[in-house]
Design an enzyme around this catalytic site. Structure first.
Site, PDB file in Angstrom:
ATOM      1  N   LYS A 110       0.739  -1.156   0.105  1.00  0.00           N
ATOM      2  CA  LYS A 110       0.058   0.110   0.114  1.00  0.00           C
ATOM      3  C   LYS A 110       0.930   1.326  -0.177  1.00  0.00           C
ATOM      4  CE  LYS A 110      -4.363  -1.619   1.329  1.00  0.00           C
ATOM      5  NZ  LYS A 110      -5.470  -1.839   2.258  1.00  0.00           N
ATOM      6  N   LYS A 189      -3.411  -8.714  -8.365  1.00  0.00           N
ATOM      7  CA  LYS A 189      -4.533  -9.349  -7.087  1.00  0.00           C
ATOM      8  C   LYS A 189      -5.771  -8.424  -7.081  1.00  0.00           C
ATOM      9  CE  LYS A 189      -5.162  -9.446  -2.262  1.00  0.00           C
ATOM     10  NZ  LYS A 189      -6.145  -8.622  -2.178  1.00  0.00           N
ATOM     11  N   LYS A 192     -10.344  -4.796  -2.776  1.00  0.00           N
ATOM     12  CA  LYS A 192     -11.228  -3.694  -2.812  1.00  0.00           C
ATOM     13  C   LYS A 192     -10.771  -2.386  -3.018  1.00  0.00           C
ATOM     14  CE  LYS A 192     -13.283  -6.256   0.743  1.00  0.00           C
ATOM     15  NZ  LYS A 192     -12.418  -6.226   1.666  1.00  0.00           N
TER      16      LYS A 192
HETATM   17  P1  ATP Z   1      -8.651  -4.507   1.137  1.00  0.00           P
HETATM   18  O1  ATP Z   1      -8.131  -3.787  -0.640  1.00  0.00           O
HETATM   19  O2  ATP Z   1      -9.521  -3.371   1.841  1.00  0.00           O
HETATM   20  O3  ATP Z   1      -7.400  -5.165   1.791  1.00  0.00           O
HETATM   21  P2  ATP Z   1      -9.407  -7.077   0.009  1.00  0.00           P
HETATM   22  O4  ATP Z   1     -10.104  -7.121  -1.110  1.00  0.00           O
HETATM   23  O5  ATP Z   1      -8.001  -7.513  -0.055  1.00  0.00           O
HETATM   24  O6  ATP Z   1      -9.652  -5.634   0.832  1.00  0.00           O
HETATM   25  P3  ATP Z   1      -9.887  -8.115   2.614  1.00  0.00           P
HETATM   26  O7  ATP Z   1     -11.104  -7.779   3.605  1.00  0.00           O
HETATM   27  O8  ATP Z   1      -8.299  -7.648   3.100  1.00  0.00           O
HETATM   28  O9  ATP Z   1      -9.947  -8.000   1.080  1.00  0.00           O
HETATM   29  O10 ATP Z   1      -9.422 -10.021   2.530  1.00  0.00           O
HETATM   30  C1  ATP Z   1     -10.602 -10.698   2.964  1.00  0.00           C
HETATM   31  C2  ATP Z   1     -10.172 -12.018   2.644  1.00  0.00           C
HETATM   32  O11 ATP Z   1     -10.336 -12.266   1.129  1.00  0.00           O
HETATM   33  C3  ATP Z   1      -8.782 -12.535   3.059  1.00  0.00           C
HETATM   34  O12 ATP Z   1      -8.938 -13.741   3.472  1.00  0.00           O
HETATM   35  C4  ATP Z   1      -7.971 -12.404   1.870  1.00  0.00           C
HETATM   36  O13 ATP Z   1      -6.941 -13.031   1.735  1.00  0.00           O
HETATM   37  C5  ATP Z   1      -9.010 -12.570   0.607  1.00  0.00           C
HETATM   38  N1  ATP Z   1      -8.722 -12.015  -0.556  1.00  0.00           N
HETATM   39  C6  ATP Z   1      -8.649 -10.695  -0.715  1.00  0.00           C
HETATM   40  N2  ATP Z   1      -8.403 -10.549  -2.135  1.00  0.00           N
HETATM   41  C7  ATP Z   1      -8.164 -11.975  -2.703  1.00  0.00           C
HETATM   42  C8  ATP Z   1      -7.743 -12.260  -4.068  1.00  0.00           C
HETATM   43  N3  ATP Z   1      -7.704 -11.288  -4.900  1.00  0.00           N
HETATM   44  N4  ATP Z   1      -7.863 -13.956  -4.347  1.00  0.00           N
HETATM   45  C9  ATP Z   1      -7.998 -14.454  -2.997  1.00  0.00           C
HETATM   46  N5  ATP Z   1      -8.107 -14.228  -1.911  1.00  0.00           N
HETATM   47  C10 ATP Z   1      -8.466 -13.015  -1.437  1.00  0.00           C
HETATM   48 MG    MG Z   2      -6.678  -7.148   1.887  1.00  0.00          MG
END
Ligand code: ATP
Ligand code: MG
Length: 320
Positions: A110, A189, A192
């Site tokens: 980040k 990847k 969000k």
């Molecule tokens: P942020 O960008 O706010 O970190 P995020 O999309 O990474 O959001 P998180 O809430 O951080 O989502 O993660 C929730 C769960 O989803 C975690 O177990 C994380 O490992 C999984 N996850 C997030 N993105 C992926 C992805 N692209 N592929 C597989 N698992 C994912």
């Molecule tokens: Mg995340």
């Protein structure tokens, strides 16, 4: 065996969240004691508008239930409703080496993307360790990006146990090999916070439009293409049957096709897959009292476990 995981209400859930994490929660809920929480304290490091945070938390609960989390089997709660976790976090902080956190890639990534990094984001793996350890969790179903944080949790638990005696249960990460790192529309990847997501819920037409915008290479249509390593093919595999996957693989290897056709197939497969959850969500939306009650009962059950572990940790380090 207890399975525990958290998901941040930092935006609407996407395919990566589902195939990497949420689907595992649901698959594990029958055979394991599942504890799943909406990580609002973690989300505070990125969501600073109170009403937006509240609506994301509400959406998160509805989404998880609509996708198949069963409150009769699993315990669903909101992280901040278990204050013991924040207390435990401090105990872990007092013994956490700075260097351990400096190596954590969520913070490093980040920061390198120019996203503002504050102390909350830097110390997020310690709060995450408290989240896991507070429930004597054995398994932590997550995507690949969280494996390093679970290692940090194990390191912190190991050193606490070595110094104060056996207080914490040692957790292990559980990942799905084919869905551990679901790519976004740009091939990075899906996250969000990176504006490259494909949503689980929302307007199906919007989703279709976004699928049509997934980045692809510019090789001529007639060229044969290697499917493995292609993010569009990887996304298609999440939804398609074995037969459909073999068909599309053959199309790639033969060449003479447009990516638009594959995207259309992906949109159709995703639509069919997500439709039942969309319907269920519409039903749940009509019953906010039920959702609130699920979260209330979940939190009171979770607190019982967190209180026990916190009390054990406090006694061990001389606070009691
Ligand atoms: P942020 O960008 O706010 O970190 P995020 O999309 O990474 O959001 P998180 O809430 O951080 O989502 O993660 C929730 C769960 O989803 C975690 O177990 C994380 O490992 C999984 N996850 C997030 N993105 C992926 C992805 N692209 N592929 C597989 N698992 C994912
Ligand atoms: Mg995340």
């Amino acid at each position: 065996m207890r399975a525990l995981s958290g998901i941040q209400p930092t935006g609407r859930f996407h395919w990566g969240n589902y195939f990497g994490a949420i689907k595992q929660y649901i698959d594990l809920q029958d055979a394991h004691d599942g504890y799943y929480f909406i990580a609002d304290l973690h989300a505070l490091t990125t969501v600073r508008e109170p009403d937006v945070l509240r609506s994301y938390v509400r959406d998160a609960a509805l989404d998880l239930l609509a996708l198949g989390l069963n409150p009769d089997r699993a315990t669903l709660f909101v992280q901040s409703e278990v204050p013991e976790v924040s207390q435990l976090c401090w105990l872990l902080m007092t013994g956490a080496p700075l260097g351990l956190l400096e190596r954590c890639h969520a913070y490093k990534d980040k920061a390198s993307k120019g996203i503002k990094a504050d102390v909350g984001l830097f110390t997020y793996p310690i709060l995450m360790a408290a989240d896991i350890l507070a429930y004597d969790s054995n398994w932590v179903p997550v995507g690949e990006d969280q494996v390093q944080h679970i290692e940090v949790c194990r390191d912190l638990a190991r050193s606490f146990n070595a110094h104060y005696g056996e207080v914490f249960t040692m957790p292990e990460a559980k990942i799905v090999p084919g869905a551990a790192k679901v790519p976004g529309t740009d091939g990075e990847k899906m996250s969000k916070s990176y504006d490259n997501t494909l949503a689980l819920f929302g307007d199906p037409k919007e989703l279709r439009k976004k699928i049509m915008r997934i980045s692809t290479d510019s090789r001529p249509m007639e060229d044969a293409k290697e499917p493995d390593g292609d993010h569009l093919f990887q996304l298609y595999q999440l939804f398609a049957t074995r037969e459909q996957i073999d068909d599309v693989r053959a199309i790639y290897l033969r060449g003479g096709f447009g990516y638009g056709d594959i995207k259309k197939r992906l949109a159709d497969a995703a639509d069919a897959y997500l439709e039942p959850a969309r319907k269920k969500r519409q039903e749940l939306e009509k019953n906010p009292a039920f959702v609130a009650e699920v979260l209330r009962q979940g939190a009171s059950k979770a607190r019982v476990s967190a209180e026990k572990v916190l009390s054990r940790a406090e006694k061990a380090c001389g606070l009691k």
